[in-house]
Design a protein around this motif. Structure first.
Motif, PDB file in Angstrom:
ATOM      1  N   UNK A  89      15.678  -0.585  -7.429  1.00 40.81           N
ATOM      2  CA  UNK A  89      15.649  -0.603  -8.897  1.00 40.81           C
ATOM      3  C   UNK A  89      17.087  -0.696  -9.394  1.00 40.81           C
ATOM      4  N   UNK A  90      17.359  -1.699 -10.208  1.00 36.92           N
ATOM      5  CA  UNK A  90      18.721  -1.894 -10.718  1.00 36.92           C
ATOM      6  C   UNK A  90      18.694  -2.193 -12.209  1.00 36.92           C
ATOM      7  N   UNK A  91      19.819  -1.913 -12.854  1.00 35.39           N
ATOM      8  CA  UNK A  91      20.004  -2.223 -14.276  1.00 35.39           C
ATOM      9  C   UNK A  91      21.390  -2.854 -14.440  1.00 35.39           C
ATOM     10  N   UNK A  92      21.807  -3.003 -15.670  1.00 36.30           N
ATOM     11  CA  UNK A  92      23.138  -3.563 -15.918  1.00 36.30           C
ATOM     12  C   UNK A  92      24.255  -2.660 -15.409  1.00 36.30           C
ATOM     13  N   UNK A  93      23.914  -1.393 -15.119  1.00 32.97           N
ATOM     14  CA  UNK A  93      24.907  -0.457 -14.614  1.00 32.97           C
ATOM     15  C   UNK A  93      24.869  -0.302 -13.095  1.00 32.97           C
ATOM     16  N   UNK A  94      24.022  -1.096 -12.447  1.00 36.18           N
ATOM     17  CA  UNK A  94      23.969  -1.055 -10.985  1.00 36.18           C
ATOM     18  C   UNK A  94      22.649  -0.520 -10.456  1.00 36.18           C
ATOM     19  N   UNK A  95      22.645  -0.189  -9.181  1.00 36.65           N
ATOM     20  CA  UNK A  95      21.433   0.279  -8.505  1.00 36.65           C
ATOM     21  C   UNK A  95      21.121   1.710  -8.930  1.00 36.65           C
ATOM     22  N   UNK A  96      19.857   1.945  -9.323  1.00 37.06           N
ATOM     23  CA  UNK A  96      19.432   3.273  -9.770  1.00 37.06           C
ATOM     24  C   UNK A  96      18.605   4.003  -8.714  1.00 37.06           C
ATOM     25  N   UNK A  97      18.239   3.318  -7.652  1.00 36.44           N
ATOM     26  CA  UNK A  97      17.435   3.935  -6.597  1.00 36.44           C
ATOM     27  C   UNK A  97      16.557   2.897  -5.931  1.00 36.44           C
ATOM     28  N   UNK A  98      15.820   3.336  -4.938  1.00 31.71           N
ATOM     29  CA  UNK A  98      14.888   2.432  -4.272  1.00 31.71           C
ATOM     30  C   UNK A  98      13.533   3.119  -4.129  1.00 31.71           C
ATOM     31  N   UNK A  99      12.512   2.456  -4.602  1.00 33.25           N
ATOM     32  CA  UNK A  99      11.153   3.000  -4.563  1.00 33.25           C
ATOM     33  C   UNK A  99      10.739   3.259  -3.125  1.00 33.25           C
ATOM     34  N   UNK A 100      10.152   4.419  -2.908  1.00 27.91           N
ATOM     35  CA  UNK A 100       9.716   4.796  -1.562  1.00 27.91           C
ATOM     36  C   UNK A 100       8.359   4.173  -1.255  1.00 27.91           C
ATOM     37  N   UNK A 101       8.359   3.179  -0.388  1.00 32.16           N
ATOM     38  CA  UNK A 101       7.135   2.534   0.080  1.00 32.16           C
ATOM     39  C   UNK A 101       6.789   3.087   1.451  1.00 32.16           C
ATOM     40  N   UNK A 102       5.524   3.457   1.634  1.00 28.90           N
ATOM     41  CA  UNK A 102       5.113   4.049   2.904  1.00 28.90           C
ATOM     42  C   UNK A 102       3.846   3.384   3.432  1.00 28.90           C
ATOM     43  N   UNK A 103       3.644   3.518   4.729  1.00 27.72           N
ATOM     44  CA  UNK A 103       2.403   3.089   5.370  1.00 27.72           C
ATOM     45  C   UNK A 103       1.875   4.251   6.202  1.00 27.72           C
ATOM     46  N   UNK A 104       0.666   4.084   6.723  1.00 26.19           N
ATOM     47  CA  UNK A 104       0.031   5.135   7.517  1.00 26.19           C
ATOM     48  C   UNK A 104      -0.494   4.546   8.822  1.00 26.19           C
ATOM     49  N   UNK A 105      -0.312   5.305   9.899  1.00 31.38           N
ATOM     50  CA  UNK A 105      -0.804   4.853  11.200  1.00 31.38           C
ATOM     51  C   UNK A 105      -2.325   4.763  11.194  1.00 31.38           C
ATOM     52  N   UNK A 106      -2.973   5.657  10.434  1.00 35.17           N
ATOM     53  CA  UNK A 106      -4.435   5.664  10.327  1.00 35.17           C
ATOM     54  C   UNK A 106      -4.820   5.669   8.852  1.00 35.17           C
ATOM     55  N   UNK A 107      -4.719   4.516   8.181  1.00 35.09           N
ATOM     56  CA  UNK A 107      -5.005   4.477   6.739  1.00 35.09           C
ATOM     57  C   UNK A 107      -6.437   4.850   6.385  1.00 35.09           C
ATOM     58  N   UNK A 108      -7.369   4.747   7.345  1.00 36.38           N
ATOM     59  CA  UNK A 108      -8.751   5.105   7.046  1.00 36.38           C
ATOM     60  C   UNK A 108      -8.927   6.606   6.839  1.00 36.38           C
ATOM     61  N   UNK A 109      -7.897   7.389   7.148  1.00 38.03           N
ATOM     62  CA  UNK A 109      -7.952   8.836   6.907  1.00 38.03           C
ATOM     63  C   UNK A 109      -7.542   9.198   5.488  1.00 38.03           C
ATOM     64  N   UNK A 110      -7.125   8.194   4.703  1.00 36.89           N
ATOM     65  CA  UNK A 110      -6.799   8.449   3.308  1.00 36.89           C
ATOM     66  C   UNK A 110      -8.052   8.846   2.537  1.00 36.89           C
ATOM     67  N   UNK A 111      -7.913   9.835   1.679  1.00 39.19           N
ATOM     68  CA  UNK A 111      -9.043  10.283   0.866  1.00 39.19           C
ATOM     69  C   UNK A 111      -8.747  10.000  -0.604  1.00 39.19           C
ATOM     70  N   UNK A 112      -9.743   9.480  -1.303  1.00 38.07           N
ATOM     71  CA  UNK A 112      -9.593   9.170  -2.722  1.00 38.07           C
ATOM     72  C   UNK A 112      -9.686  10.451  -3.537  1.00 38.07           C
ATOM     73  N   UNK A 113      -8.774  10.597  -4.505  1.00 32.59           N
ATOM     74  CA  UNK A 113      -8.768  11.790  -5.348  1.00 32.59           C
ATOM     75  C   UNK A 113      -9.011  11.461  -6.818  1.00 32.59           C
ATOM     76  N   UNK A 114      -9.429  10.228  -7.100  1.00 31.28           N
ATOM     77  CA  UNK A 114      -9.620   9.823  -8.482  1.00 31.28           C
ATOM     78  C   UNK A 114      -8.308   9.400  -9.101  1.00 31.28           C
ATOM     79  N   UNK A 115      -8.384   8.660 -10.179  1.00 30.36           N
ATOM     80  CA  UNK A 115      -7.183   8.192 -10.841  1.00 30.36           C
ATOM     81  C   UNK A 115      -6.388   7.215  -9.996  1.00 30.36           C
ATOM     82  N   UNK A 116      -7.072   6.552  -9.051  1.00 32.22           N
ATOM     83  CA  UNK A 116      -6.421   5.564  -8.180  1.00 32.22           C
ATOM     84  C   UNK A 116      -5.347   6.210  -7.298  1.00 32.22           C
ATOM     85  N   UNK A 117      -5.564   7.464  -6.939  1.00 32.76           N
ATOM     86  CA  UNK A 117      -4.622   8.193  -6.089  1.00 32.76           C
ATOM     87  C   UNK A 117      -5.277   8.507  -4.747  1.00 32.76           C
TER      88      UNK A 117
END
Length: 246
Positions: free
Chosen positions: A151-179
């Motif tokens: 993430x950057x603006x006219x003042x430079x880099x503000x950070x980097x969004x944390x993207x993650x993956x899972x070795x077993x994504x089928x173990x993810x549980x839905x909690x509502x609200x698209x979470x």
């Protein structure tokens, strides 16, 4: 006859679960980044008697057991929005967000800046960067998000969004609200997940397929209900006739 009734009831319970899954998928056809779920069932064969004195072996009775649902991680269609803070997640990666219940994961890339200057989802959950929340001051302009989440603006880099993956994504549980929550520790996405700025990933639910499934399930439920009704009538007739003989 009693076994046949139990089999019918187990089938109805499984069908009801399938209806709930389909209804939830259909309700989220327009939800950004939503991933459809599919029901998973298993056949259970009732143990049979093993005595050798029977003239013919017992018939195996088959029941239906609900084994939960599987998450469809297929890519949803990408829609260009032109908003520089909107990101479509490509691959099997997830955004990391902070919620009142703790850290959760989402594919909702409709990001915005709240009154505190934090980068948040459309539901107000703070997007987590590799060093914590990402903040953009009101005076900054030209906000942009790179494919790697920078993430950057006219003042430079503000950070980097944390993207993650899972070795077993089928173990993810839905909690509502698209979470989603996971019992496993996530891993950095690396090249397994990229962001497309100025776009959103739409739901991967296929309405035509879900409607077809819905019609099939309704027909099956009606058929099983009819069989149970006939079996119940047959049992009632048998009881009445036995009473007449006595």
């Amino acid at each position: 006859m009693q076994n046949a009734l139990f089999v019918g009831v187990s089938s109805q319970m499984a069908i009801q679960r399938e209806l709930d899954v389909i209804a939830n998928n259909m309700a989220n056809v327009s939800t950004t980044g939503f991933k459809a779920r599919n029901s998973r069932f298993q056949e259970y064969l009732m143990p049979v008697a093993s005595a050798d004195s029977f003239e013919s072996p017992d018939r195996r009775v088959s029941y239906v057991i609900d084994q939960g649902t599987t998450l469809d991680l297929g890519q949803g269609p990408i829609e260009q929005t032109g908003n520089p803070l909107h990101v479509a997640v490509r691959g099997e990666a997830f955004l990391t967000v902070q919620t009142p219940a703790g850290v959760r994961y989402t594919r909702n890339g409709a990001l915005e800046v709240n009154v505190q200057g934090q980068l948040v989802t459309s539901d107000g959950h703070a997007v987590q960067g590799e060093g914590g929340p990402i903040t953009i001051n009101p005076q900054e302009t030209g906000a942009a998000i790179g494919p790697d989440g920078t993430v950057s603006t006219n003042l430079g880099v503000r950070g980097r969004i944390r993207l993650v993956t899972f070795a077993k994504p089928q173990r993810l549980t839905s909690e509502g609200g698209n979470l989603y929550a996971s019992p496993d520790q996530p891993q950095p996405a690396g090249l397994a997940g990229r962001l497309e700025s100025g776009a959103l990933e739409r739901s991967n639910v296929r309405p035509v397929v879900e409607m077809t499934r819905l019609m099939d399930v309704n027909r099956t439920y009606a058929m099983v209900s009819s069989v149970i009704t006939r079996l119940d009538d047959l049992r009632g007739t048998a009881i009445r006739r036995l009473a007449e003989v006595a």
